[in-house]
Design an enzyme around this catalytic site. Structure first.
Site, PDB file in Angstrom:
ATOM      1  N   ALA A   9       0.857  -1.183   0.000  1.00  0.00           N
ATOM      2  CA  ALA A   9       0.000   0.000   0.000  1.00  0.00           C
ATOM      3  C   ALA A   9       0.890   1.230   0.000  1.00  0.00           C
ATOM      4  O   ALA A   9       2.040   1.184   0.458  1.00  0.00           O
ATOM      5  CB  ALA A   9      -0.897  -0.024   1.229  1.00  0.00           C
ATOM      6  N   GLY A  22       0.547  -5.013   0.954  1.00  0.00           N
ATOM      7  CA  GLY A  22      -0.664  -5.092   0.141  1.00  0.00           C
ATOM      8  C   GLY A  22      -0.414  -5.764  -1.199  1.00  0.00           C
ATOM      9  O   GLY A  22      -1.337  -6.349  -1.790  1.00  0.00           O
TER      10      GLY A  22
HETATM   11  N1  CO8 Z   1       4.532   3.199  -0.676  1.00  0.00           N
HETATM   12  C1  CO8 Z   1       4.918   4.375  -1.242  1.00  0.00           C
HETATM   13  N2  CO8 Z   1       6.043   4.499  -1.967  1.00  0.00           N
HETATM   14  C2  CO8 Z   1       6.822   3.422  -2.125  1.00  0.00           C
HETATM   15  C3  CO8 Z   1       6.481   2.170  -1.553  1.00  0.00           C
HETATM   16  C4  CO8 Z   1       5.269   2.092  -0.800  1.00  0.00           C
HETATM   17  N3  CO8 Z   1       4.834   0.923  -0.252  1.00  0.00           N
HETATM   18  N4  CO8 Z   1       7.449   1.289  -1.863  1.00  0.00           N
HETATM   19  C5  CO8 Z   1       8.349   1.943  -2.618  1.00  0.00           C
HETATM   20  N5  CO8 Z   1       7.978   3.242  -2.775  1.00  0.00           N
HETATM   21  C6  CO8 Z   1       8.684   4.288  -3.510  1.00  0.00           C
HETATM   22  C7  CO8 Z   1       9.902   4.768  -2.729  1.00  0.00           C
HETATM   23  O1  CO8 Z   1       9.528   5.703  -1.762  1.00  0.00           O
HETATM   24  C8  CO8 Z   1      10.748   5.353  -3.831  1.00  0.00           C
HETATM   25  O2  CO8 Z   1      10.200   6.624  -4.173  1.00  0.00           O
HETATM   26  P1  CO8 Z   1      11.200   7.895  -4.390  1.00  0.00           P
HETATM   27  O3  CO8 Z   1      11.993   7.538  -5.612  1.00  0.00           O
HETATM   28  O4  CO8 Z   1      10.246   9.028  -4.588  1.00  0.00           O
HETATM   29  O5  CO8 Z   1      12.021   7.985  -3.157  1.00  0.00           O
HETATM   30  C9  CO8 Z   1      10.467   4.424  -5.013  1.00  0.00           C
HETATM   31  O6  CO8 Z   1       9.250   3.772  -4.708  1.00  0.00           O
HETATM   32  C10 CO8 Z   1      11.554   3.381  -5.185  1.00  0.00           C
HETATM   33  O7  CO8 Z   1      11.720   2.685  -3.951  1.00  0.00           O
HETATM   34  P2  CO8 Z   1      13.149   2.430  -3.267  1.00  0.00           P
HETATM   35  O8  CO8 Z   1      14.111   3.532  -3.622  1.00  0.00           O
HETATM   36  O9  CO8 Z   1      12.938   2.159  -1.830  1.00  0.00           O
HETATM   37  O10 CO8 Z   1      13.585   1.091  -4.036  1.00  0.00           O
HETATM   38  P3  CO8 Z   1      14.580  -0.061  -3.511  1.00  0.00           P
HETATM   39  O11 CO8 Z   1      14.793  -0.941  -4.688  1.00  0.00           O
HETATM   40  O12 CO8 Z   1      15.757   0.536  -2.807  1.00  0.00           O
HETATM   41  O13 CO8 Z   1      13.732  -0.876  -2.405  1.00  0.00           O
HETATM   42  C11 CO8 Z   1      11.788  -1.986  -1.497  1.00  0.00           C
HETATM   43  C12 CO8 Z   1      12.603  -1.616  -2.746  1.00  0.00           C
HETATM   44  C13 CO8 Z   1      12.576  -2.973  -0.647  1.00  0.00           C
HETATM   45  C14 CO8 Z   1      10.520  -2.651  -2.001  1.00  0.00           C
HETATM   46  C15 CO8 Z   1      11.457  -0.725  -0.683  1.00  0.00           C
HETATM   47  O14 CO8 Z   1      10.951   0.266  -1.546  1.00  0.00           O
HETATM   48  C16 CO8 Z   1      10.461  -0.939   0.416  1.00  0.00           C
HETATM   49  O15 CO8 Z   1      10.796  -1.505   1.461  1.00  0.00           O
HETATM   50  N6  CO8 Z   1       9.189  -0.493   0.228  1.00  0.00           N
HETATM   51  C17 CO8 Z   1       8.155  -0.559   1.215  1.00  0.00           C
HETATM   52  C18 CO8 Z   1       7.620  -1.972   1.356  1.00  0.00           C
HETATM   53  C19 CO8 Z   1       6.582  -2.038   2.420  1.00  0.00           C
HETATM   54  O16 CO8 Z   1       6.804  -1.787   3.586  1.00  0.00           O
HETATM   55  N7  CO8 Z   1       5.350  -2.413   2.019  1.00  0.00           N
HETATM   56  C20 CO8 Z   1       4.242  -2.551   2.930  1.00  0.00           C
HETATM   57  C21 CO8 Z   1       3.426  -1.329   2.935  1.00  0.00           C
HETATM   58  S1  CO8 Z   1       2.133  -1.400   4.160  1.00  0.00           S
HETATM   59  C22 CO8 Z   1       0.862  -2.234   3.416  1.00  0.00           C
HETATM   60  O17 CO8 Z   1       0.976  -2.672   2.315  1.00  0.00           O
HETATM   61  C23 CO8 Z   1      -0.415  -2.361   4.186  1.00  0.00           C
HETATM   62  C24 CO8 Z   1      -1.384  -3.299   3.498  1.00  0.00           C
HETATM   63  C25 CO8 Z   1      -2.663  -2.633   3.179  1.00  0.00           C
HETATM   64  C26 CO8 Z   1      -3.620  -3.490   2.403  1.00  0.00           C
HETATM   65  C27 CO8 Z   1      -3.500  -3.416   0.908  1.00  0.00           C
HETATM   66  C28 CO8 Z   1      -4.688  -4.034   0.229  1.00  0.00           C
HETATM   67  C29 CO8 Z   1      -4.375  -4.837  -1.023  1.00  0.00           C
END
Ligand code: CO8
Length: 260
Positions: free
Chosen positions: A66, A109
């Protein structure tokens, strides 16, 4: 660029391929994105020519969860009043088969959305996980429920409480995905289209009933599930496809289903 579609759709005969398209945010799932996705599924539900759907994030990433930036300032009152996430599981009401193709990250998500698919294919790059615990929350769209049904309590606890990532081979071993497709992301999506096309060629009523019956196994006690299965089985004798399928077998020819 603001008008760019967050979900791309493409027809391959009877198969509709839906591709999450927010690559800059690793396909982070936002309310607008789910709005578009739900609209696509609603239209596909009504369109008789669509017989199966492939859901993918494309060749690099399925969905990194999400949208954390959209969520971070939400209050309890807001999320409760809007019943946040309720509309995010609408695809589970879809009665036609959904084949998921996961390449790269399917986190939070993203993993939950993947688990809403009926058949899940993954490339060797696929990485699953429920990292919500690292954000001070818990999964909110099936990560404690669908995951536990799929992999059992011991593994679900391990995944949900540690937030660790699960690579493709482990995901297949524990039953989180149906099959690994060797090769790159393109091949995984192509295989998903192939699987969906195969299923689309079968009688649509039988496919729908089979999906309904398998899903019931998660919700009903065994005796009720078996009863539902038998009733659905009886119902098939009222379909043209059952007559055609069995006549074709007896006549040693390929069946031609009318989905009636
Ligand atoms: N939300 C918003 N932005 C995100 C997310 C996210 N979940 N994941 C990545 N991005 C963005 C980053 O902020 C970054 O943006 P910017 O370039 O503007 O800084 C861009 O995408 C690229 O990401 P990274 O630079 O971090 O890329 P990496 O290759 O270094 O890392 C990862 C990849 C490991 C996937 C890392 O981005 C990460 O850990 N992301 C978050 C993962 C996470 O915690 N997900 C769980 C979110 S909570 C959730 O999903 C609740 C569930 C709700 C239900 C959904 C119903 C279907």
């Amino acid at each position: 660029a603001t008008s760019e579609k967050l979900v791309l759709s493409e027809r391959h005969g009877p198969v509709l391929v839906l591709t999450l398209n927010r690559p800059k945010a690793l396909n982070a799932l936002s309310s607008p994105l789910f709005g578009e996705l739900n609209k696509e599924f609603d239209a596909a539900q009504r369109d008789d020519a669509v017989r199966a759907v492939v859901l993918t994030g494309g060749e690099k990433v399925f969905a990194a969860g999400a949208d954390i930036k959209e969520m971070k300032d939400k209050t309890l009152a807001q999320s409760y009043k809007e019943n946040y996430l309720a509309s995010w599981a609408k695809i589970t009401d879809f009665t036609k088969p959904v084949v998921g193709a996961v390449n790269g990250y399917a986190l939070g998500g993203g993993c939950e959305l993947a688990m809403m698919c009926d058949i899940l294919l993954a490339s060797p790059t696929a990485t699953f996980g429920q990292p919500e615990i690292t954000l001070g929350i818990l999964p909110g769209a099936g990560g404690t429920q669908r995951l536990t049904h799929l992999v059992g309590k011991a593994r679900a606890m391990d995944i949900v409480l540690t937030g660790r990532k699960v690579k493709a081979d482990e995901a297949e071993r524990i039953g989180l995905v149906s099959r690994i497709v060797q090769g790159d992301g393109k091949e995984c999506v192509a295989e998903a289209v192939k699987v969906a096309t195969l299923i689309a060629g079968y009688g649509g009523i039988a496919v729908q009933a089979a999906k309904e019956a398998v899903n019931a196994a998660n919700n009903l006690p065994l005796n009720e599930g078996l009863r539902l299965e038998r009733r659905l089985f009886h119902a098939m004798f009222g379909t043209a496809d059952q007559k055609e399928g069995m006549a074709a077998f007896a006549e040693k020819r390929k069946p031609s289903f009318s989905h009636l």
